[in-house]
Design a protein around this motif. Structure first.
Motif, PDB file in Angstrom:
ATOM      1  N   TRP A  16       0.848  -1.195   0.000  1.00 44.54           N
ATOM      2  CA  TRP A  16       0.000   0.000   0.000  1.00 44.54           C
ATOM      3  C   TRP A  16       0.878   1.237   0.000  1.00 44.54           C
ATOM      4  O   TRP A  16       1.955   1.232   0.611  1.00 44.54           O
ATOM      5  CB  TRP A  16      -0.858   0.027   1.265  1.00 44.54           C
ATOM      6  N   GLU A  18       0.514   5.476   0.856  1.00 46.53           N
ATOM      7  CA  GLU A  18      -0.363   6.459   1.481  1.00 46.53           C
ATOM      8  C   GLU A  18       0.278   7.829   1.353  1.00 46.53           C
ATOM      9  O   GLU A  18       1.435   8.024   1.762  1.00 46.53           O
ATOM     10  CB  GLU A  18      -0.558   6.109   2.957  1.00 46.53           C
ATOM     11  N   LEU A  26      -4.972   6.393   0.287  1.00 42.32           N
ATOM     12  CA  LEU A  26      -4.386   5.080   0.504  1.00 42.32           C
ATOM     13  C   LEU A  26      -4.664   4.243  -0.736  1.00 42.32           C
ATOM     14  O   LEU A  26      -5.823   4.097  -1.140  1.00 42.32           O
ATOM     15  CB  LEU A  26      -5.027   4.442   1.734  1.00 42.32           C
ATOM     16  N   PRO A 126      -7.746  -1.614   3.641  1.00 42.24           N
ATOM     17  CA  PRO A 126      -6.473  -0.931   3.860  1.00 42.24           C
ATOM     18  C   PRO A 126      -5.809  -1.421   5.138  1.00 42.24           C
ATOM     19  O   PRO A 126      -6.478  -1.909   6.042  1.00 42.24           O
ATOM     20  CB  PRO A 126      -6.866   0.540   3.986  1.00 42.24           C
ATOM     21  N   ARG A 129      -3.381   1.482  10.659  1.00 42.23           N
ATOM     22  CA  ARG A 129      -2.271   2.376  11.022  1.00 42.23           C
ATOM     23  C   ARG A 129      -1.625   1.882  12.306  1.00 42.23           C
ATOM     24  O   ARG A 129      -2.306   1.441  13.224  1.00 42.23           O
ATOM     25  CB  ARG A 129      -2.758   3.803  11.206  1.00 42.23           C
TER      26      ARG A 129
END
Length: 131
Positions: A16, A18, A26, A126, A129
């Motif tokens: 991914w 971001e 993202l 996604p 975090r």
């Protein structure tokens, strides 16, 4: 021997990016299957070695730190069936590689390279975090 009607343990790997600006978009860049912990973390290692020369010194240090010190912890976590994420921040972009244990199920009604209609309902999620 893996029969086509058997479920099989493995790992799902994703990359991914971001944007760290206000939008923070993202984007899923790649996803791959793997059938062993070494195969799963090797993908991240190859990516780190391949793109680290383009990084600024700080991001390059992050990448090489994981290669030298973090990779063994990633492998151990995978062997314990724990998901892993490895991130490198490069200017205004964070690149995150995720690896998680999965069970691959055989697809029903697969004809050659044509996937069943339900295969297009999958929406990748996604990465979470870590900061």
């Amino acid at each position: 021997m893996f029969l086509k009607d058997e479920a099989r343990r493995g790992y799902w790997r994703e990359c991914w990016t971001e944007g760290l600006t206000d939008e923070g978009e993202l984007v899923l860049r790649a996803s791959f299957d793997a059938y062993s912990a070494p195969q799963a973390d090797r993908w991240v290692a190859v990516a780190h070695r391949t793109i680290s020369p383009a990084f600024d010194p700080e991001a390059s240090e992050q990448a090489w730190q994981w290669l030298y010190d973090g990779r063994i912890e990633t492998r151990r976590a995978l062997l314990r069936s724990e998901p892993c994420a490895v991130s490198v921040t490069f200017f205004t972009t964070r690149i995150t590689w995720t690896i998680r244990p999965v069970i691959f199920l055989p697809l029903a009604h697969r004809q050659g390279t044509e996937l069943p209609a339900c295969a297009y309902n999958f929406k990748p999620r996604p990465p979470q975090r870590t900061d």
